[in-house]
Design an enzyme around this catalytic site. Structure first.
Site, PDB file in Angstrom:
ATOM      1  N   GLU A   1       8.068   1.952  -5.796  1.00 24.83           N
ATOM      2  CA  GLU A   1       8.120   1.661  -4.472  1.00 24.83           C
ATOM      3  C   GLU A   1       8.435   2.838  -3.545  1.00 24.83           C
ATOM      4  OE1 GLU A   1       7.297  -0.310  -2.253  1.00 24.83           O
ATOM      5  OE2 GLU A   1       8.881  -2.044  -2.583  1.00 24.83           O
TER       6      GLU A   1
ATOM      7  N   ASP B   1      14.647  -0.802   1.701  1.00 27.01           N
ATOM      8  CA  ASP B   1      15.362  -1.206   2.897  1.00 27.01           C
ATOM      9  C   ASP B   1      16.337  -2.228   2.885  1.00 27.01           C
ATOM     10  OD1 ASP B   1      15.579  -1.763   5.639  1.00 27.01           O
ATOM     11  OD2 ASP B   1      13.604  -0.889   6.154  1.00 27.01           O
TER      12      ASP B   1
ATOM     13  N   LYS C   1      17.142   3.279   1.860  1.00 21.64           N
ATOM     14  CA  LYS C   1      17.865   3.202   3.250  1.00 21.64           C
ATOM     15  C   LYS C   1      18.955   2.260   3.155  1.00 21.64           C
ATOM     16  CE  LYS C   1      14.817   3.097   6.798  1.00 21.64           C
ATOM     17  NZ  LYS C   1      14.044   2.292   7.824  1.00 21.64           N
TER      18      LYS C   1
ATOM     19  N   LYS D   1       0.975  -1.237  -0.048  1.00 19.00           N
ATOM     20  CA  LYS D   1      -0.008   0.108  -0.064  1.00 19.00           C
ATOM     21  C   LYS D   1       0.921   1.180   0.079  1.00 19.00           C
ATOM     22  CE  LYS D   1      -3.537  -2.487   2.900  1.00 19.00           C
ATOM     23  NZ  LYS D   1      -3.980  -2.565   4.092  1.00 19.00           N
ATOM     24  N   GLY D   2       2.186   1.060   0.458  1.00 20.18           N
ATOM     25  CA  GLY D   2       2.969   2.387   0.699  1.00 20.18           C
ATOM     26  C   GLY D   2       3.146   3.218  -0.545  1.00 20.18           C
TER      27      GLY D   2
ATOM     28  N   PHE E   1      13.125   4.587  11.401  1.00 21.20           N
ATOM     29  CA  PHE E   1      12.084   3.949  10.642  1.00 21.20           C
ATOM     30  C   PHE E   1      10.895   5.228  10.642  1.00 21.20           C
ATOM     31  CE2 PHE E   1       7.289   2.399  11.404  1.00 21.20           C
ATOM     32  CZ  PHE E   1       7.573   1.253  10.601  1.00 21.20           C
ATOM     33  N   VAL E   2      10.551   5.306   9.324  1.00 21.66           N
ATOM     34  CA  VAL E   2       9.750   6.635   8.686  1.00 21.66           C
ATOM     35  C   VAL E   2       8.518   6.259   8.644  1.00 21.66           C
ATOM     36  CG1 VAL E   2      12.046   7.728   7.941  1.00 21.66           C
ATOM     37  CG2 VAL E   2      10.778   5.921   6.432  1.00 21.66           C
TER      38      VAL E   2
END
Length: 173
Positions: free
Chosen positions: A97, A101, A129, A41-42, A150-151
């Protein structure tokens, strides 16, 4: 008690960088139709803002994968939840995306999508990241490289909360 969110990247900075990326893509794909694939969903916020700024014709599709659940650390196991609705064979594809990470999710998606024989294939991420990378993979384009924090915001969540923040934030202790 509600968490306090600190601003890491302002909404003005995010919007300016998305415009810059859209300009690059529009120039590179002039005369072509770009098929963008969002990873749910991001990526939805980033993908929509990017698509609105593209000057070339755009088609869209979505995939859903999971490696986080409700945790703040990747489980390391990537699970395909929703596949594409249309074929990408012969198309100029950009995978959109929210964040890169560990690289596991992106590596998995790149492998399965390239096997579907697109004409061209690139990956763009809103955030990268690199300190967390465990797989040897890099996006073709990145808006922002960030430290290992963590964002949330602009589509990124913490247990489904904070996606709607118009900036990239960090949860402060």
């Amino acid at each position: 008690m509600a968490e306090k969110i600190g601003v890491l990247i302002s909404s003005t900075e995010v919007e300016a960088k998305i415009q810059e990326m859209a300009d690059k893509i529009s120039k590179e794909y002039a005369g072509k139709v770009v098929h963008i694939i969002g990873v749910l969903k991001g990526s939805v916020f980033f993908m929509c803002e990017l698509a609105k700024r593209l000057t070339v014709p755009v088609t869209m599709d979505f995939m859903s994968v999971s490696s986080y659940g409700n945790d703040t650390k990747s489980s390391g196991v990537v699970k395909l939840i929703k596949d594409l609705d249309e074929t990408i064979e012969g198309r100029d594809v950009i995978l959109v995306e929210d964040i890169m990470d560990s690289g596991r999710t992106l590596s998995y998606l790149v492998k399965i999508l390239k096997e579907r024989r697109p004409n061209s294939f690139k990956v763009i991420t809103l955030l990268d990241k690199p300190d967390r990378r465990v797989v040897d993979i890099e996006p073709d384009m990145t808006c922002f490289e960030i430290p290992d924090r963590f964002v949330v915001g602009y589509g990124l969540d913490c247990a489904q909360k904070y996606r709607n923040l118009p900036y990239i934030g960090v949860i402060e202790e």
